[in-house]
Design a protein around this motif. Structure first.
Motif, PDB file in Angstrom:
ATOM      1  N   VAL A 360       0.902  -1.170   0.038  1.00  0.00           N
ATOM      2  CA  VAL A 360       0.064  -0.012  -0.154  1.00  0.00           C
ATOM      3  C   VAL A 360       0.999   1.349  -0.068  1.00  0.00           C
ATOM      4  CG1 VAL A 360      -1.753   1.269   0.952  1.00  0.00           C
ATOM      5  CG2 VAL A 360      -1.840  -1.272   1.137  1.00  0.00           C
ATOM      6  N   THR A 361       0.723   2.056  -1.066  1.00  0.00           N
ATOM      7  CA  THR A 361       1.863   2.882  -1.232  1.00  0.00           C
ATOM      8  C   THR A 361       1.140   4.398  -1.602  1.00  0.00           C
ATOM      9  OG1 THR A 361       3.190   1.634  -2.421  1.00  0.00           O
ATOM     10  CG2 THR A 361       3.733   3.824  -2.824  1.00  0.00           C
ATOM     11  N   ALA A 362       1.688   5.215  -0.587  1.00  0.00           N
ATOM     12  CA  ALA A 362       1.152   6.421  -0.678  1.00  0.00           C
ATOM     13  C   ALA A 362       1.878   7.683  -1.719  1.00  0.00           C
ATOM     14  CB  ALA A 362       1.223   7.366   0.755  1.00  0.00           C
ATOM     15  N   ILE A 363       1.006   8.304  -2.555  1.00  0.00           N
ATOM     16  CA  ILE A 363       1.983   9.157  -3.503  1.00  0.00           C
ATOM     17  C   ILE A 363       1.262  10.545  -3.301  1.00  0.00           C
ATOM     18  CG2 ILE A 363       2.320   9.715  -5.951  1.00  0.00           C
ATOM     19  CD1 ILE A 363       1.637   6.694  -6.585  1.00  0.00           C
ATOM     20  N   ALA A 364       1.989  11.512  -2.654  1.00  0.00           N
ATOM     21  CA  ALA A 364       1.960  12.524  -2.004  1.00  0.00           C
ATOM     22  C   ALA A 364       1.446  13.583  -3.195  1.00  0.00           C
ATOM     23  CB  ALA A 364       2.842  13.134  -1.232  1.00  0.00           C
ATOM     24  N   ALA A 365       2.125  13.825  -4.174  1.00  0.00           N
ATOM     25  CA  ALA A 365       1.680  14.794  -5.331  1.00  0.00           C
ATOM     26  C   ALA A 365       0.140  14.706  -5.872  1.00  0.00           C
ATOM     27  CB  ALA A 365       2.629  14.863  -6.244  1.00  0.00           C
ATOM     28  N   PRO A 366      -0.203  13.641  -6.266  1.00  0.00           N
ATOM     29  CA  PRO A 366      -1.783  13.550  -6.559  1.00  0.00           C
ATOM     30  C   PRO A 366      -2.786  13.133  -5.570  1.00  0.00           C
ATOM     31  CG  PRO A 366      -0.480  11.785  -7.481  1.00  0.00           C
ATOM     32  CD  PRO A 366       0.610  12.542  -6.458  1.00  0.00           C
TER      33      PRO A 366
END
Length: 562
Positions: A360-366
């Motif tokens: 489970v990976t958080a991608i901050a920009a979007p």
């Protein structure tokens, strides 16, 4: 399409090698040739769906986008045909490049192809043809672009014209102007928005990164290559996670009919040495995407790419989509610029991220949360920060996946009354296993949403405020398809049919969801327990014993604590 036999030693995951890519490129080029007009300046493909730019522009699109494929293939026989077409096109056949017109887009493909194959095509042209071609391309230097990835088309044309010494001052101005413009849209972490707003999709890879990095690489400008190549490398850390174990790219965003153009940034990283991916991983991801589409009807019986995703499908089209539009998929053959002995072609394939482990990976920009499971190779994207300026089901749903597509019945939505709208999305953050946002819905109501994820399981919470008491609310989950199990169950505020109603103040609705392609998954209820206490705090206990407490508040966002 006839392809070589699979090589399961070099490519244990896909069977594809460089020979497969070459054969696919050759087949696509051969199939389009009968549709060239006399003089070969235009390629008119069959189909009822014309773009809003008109038939002449569509024919230019057919020439430019297939020329790009011939350039990556470096097929001298094919390039001679396109040389003949160039001579005819700039002698009065092609429409002029004007402000915000489709020929500006196609000029970029033509200029890039000419720059990549200069000794094979441009340098062999008659001087008069070269002058007319340069003059035709020159209009792109001052043409007004739409304020989005279009700003990079004059950059691409300017790079070629500066190289051949044509209008060098105007070319440099066009390059500087376009590169300066995209700085307004770089938000960090390797991500751009495609113009103002929060439009995050594959245009990051096949436009916003592709053109600046290629320009810097071709110009041998190390300063620019460090800048744009560094951004590309960071982007690929996230981007590699958008492909499912079956090779499918994430089914999100517009222009999906470009299909395996999604592989362009993967190859670009290898080509320029700006990638965090191992060579075998790069090829596995790219070959997986090509194979995914070729095995699912992307090419019809005549060998042409159709307007659609698998086969023909008008649901994924835009007003600018014409019969030749799918041939932006040519960008996916960028890897053929790498020599046959490059390690990206010679290394054994390595597993894709979705195949290696659950993540489970958080991608901050979007403000996205990516949720992948290695047991079935499914990747899910929880969208808490991307939207288009207009309603678009490929932007506005709460979640997307590599297995499903947005359904007309509004999957992954919060429906107030009969209104499924989700506008003015405000990201509220992402973290370890969670993402949150707020949006407007139902004529002035505010919906604060939170997703918590582990494995294939999701806890979805929505706090509805500003709606009239008694407003019906319905929560929807994943769209169904064969071989896939889509589940959603009520936890709080909802009846068994996932409907409820707002109270006198902010009202909380909580559901448990899962999308899985496992043939015999464990019971959903045994993987997580969820309860909501009297104060509205959500208590989550995962099967591994990890506990999470979350709280949503209108206007104050969310709090998530382990």
């Amino acid at each position: 399409m006839d392809l070589p036999r699979d090589d399961r030693t070099l490519s244990p995951h896909t069977g594809y090698t460089r020979a497969h890519w070459e054969a696919a490129a050759d087949a696509l080029l051969a199939a389009v040739e009968p549709y060239a007009t006399e003089g070969r300046a235009l390629y008119h493909f069959p189909g009822d769906h014309g773009s809003w730019s008109g038939r002449l522009s569509d024919g230019l699109e057919g020439y430019a986008r297939t020329l790009l494929l011939a350039a990556f293939r470096r097929d001298e026989t094919a390039l001679q045909r396109y040389a003949d077409g160039l001579a005819a096109g700039v002698s009065g056949v092609w429409p002029r490049i004007e402000d915000r017109g489709q020929p500006l887009v196609e000029a970029a493909s033509i200029a890039l192809a000419l720059r990549l194959t200069r000794p094979l095509l441009w340098d062999r042209l008659d001087d008069r043809v070269r002058q007319r071609a340069a003059d035709w391309l020159g209009d792109a230097l001052t043409a007004e672009a739409w304020p989005c990835n279009w700003e990079l088309f004059p950059v691409t044309v300017g790079g070629f014209l500066a190289e051949i010494g044509h209008e060098t001052e105007e070319s440099r101005k066009a390059i500087d102007r376009g590169l300066e413009r995209i700085e307004d849209w770089y938000v960090g972490g390797g991500w751009y928005t495609d113009g103002d707003g929060r439009k995050y999709d594959y245009y990051n890879g096949w436009a916003m990164h592709l053109y600046p990095v290629l320009h810097a690489w071709l110009a041998q400008d190390e300063r620019l290559l460090d800048l744009y190549g560094g951004r590309l490398s960071r982007h690929l850390e996230d981007y590699a996670r958008l492909f499912g174990g079956d090779g499918a790219p994430m089914h999100q965003g517009r222009s999906l009919t470009y299909r395996f153009a999604t592989t362009a940034p993967l190859w670009l990283g290898a080509l320029t040495g700006r990638t965090p991916l191992a060579p075998g991983e790069t090829r596995r991801l790219a070959s997986g995407a090509l194979k995914y589409f070729l095995e699912r009807g992307a090419v019809n019986a005549d060998g042409l790419l159709t307007l659609g995703w698998h086969g023909p499908d008008e649901a994924v089209l835009q007003g600018y989509s014409g019969p030749a539009s799918p041939y932006w998929a040519s960008k996916g053959f960028l890897g053929l610029l790498l020599p046959a002995d490059h390690e990206v072609w010679t290394a054994a394939e390595e597993p894709a991220p979705a195949e290696r482990t659950d993540a489970v990976t958080a991608i901050a920009a979007p403000n996205w949360l990516l949720q992948s499971t290695s047991s079935d190779g499914v990747v899910r994207l929880h969208n808490h920060g991307s939207e288009d300026v207009r309603y678009d089901p490929y932007y506005t749903r709460l979640a997307y996946s590599t297995l499903t597509r947005p359904a007309p019945a509004y999957d992954n939505s919060v429906i107030l009354g009969h209104d499924p709208s989700r506008t003015d999305i405000v990201p509220l953050g992402v973290g370890e296993g969670w993402a949150a946002s707020r949006h407007s819905a139902g004529g002035g109501a505010r919906v604060t949403s939170l997703v918590l994820a582990q494995g294939a399981v999701e806890v979805r919470a929505h706090l509805v405020a500003g709606a009239e008491a008694g407003t019906p609310v319905r929560i929807t989950g994943w769209a169904c398809r064969d071989g896939v199990r889509a589940e959603i169950r009520p936890v709080a505020g909802l009846a068994n049919d996932l409907t409820g109603a707002t109270g006198d103040g902010p009202t909380l609705f909580v559901a448990l969801a899962r999308l899985t392609a496992e043939p015999d998954p464990a019971p959903l209820g045994g993987l997580v327990t969820v309860r909501v206490d009297d104060e509205g705090t959500i208590h989550v206990r995962w099967s591994d014993g990890r506990e999470i407490r979350a709280r949503l508040a209108d206007g104050d966002g969310v709090s998530v604590r382990a």
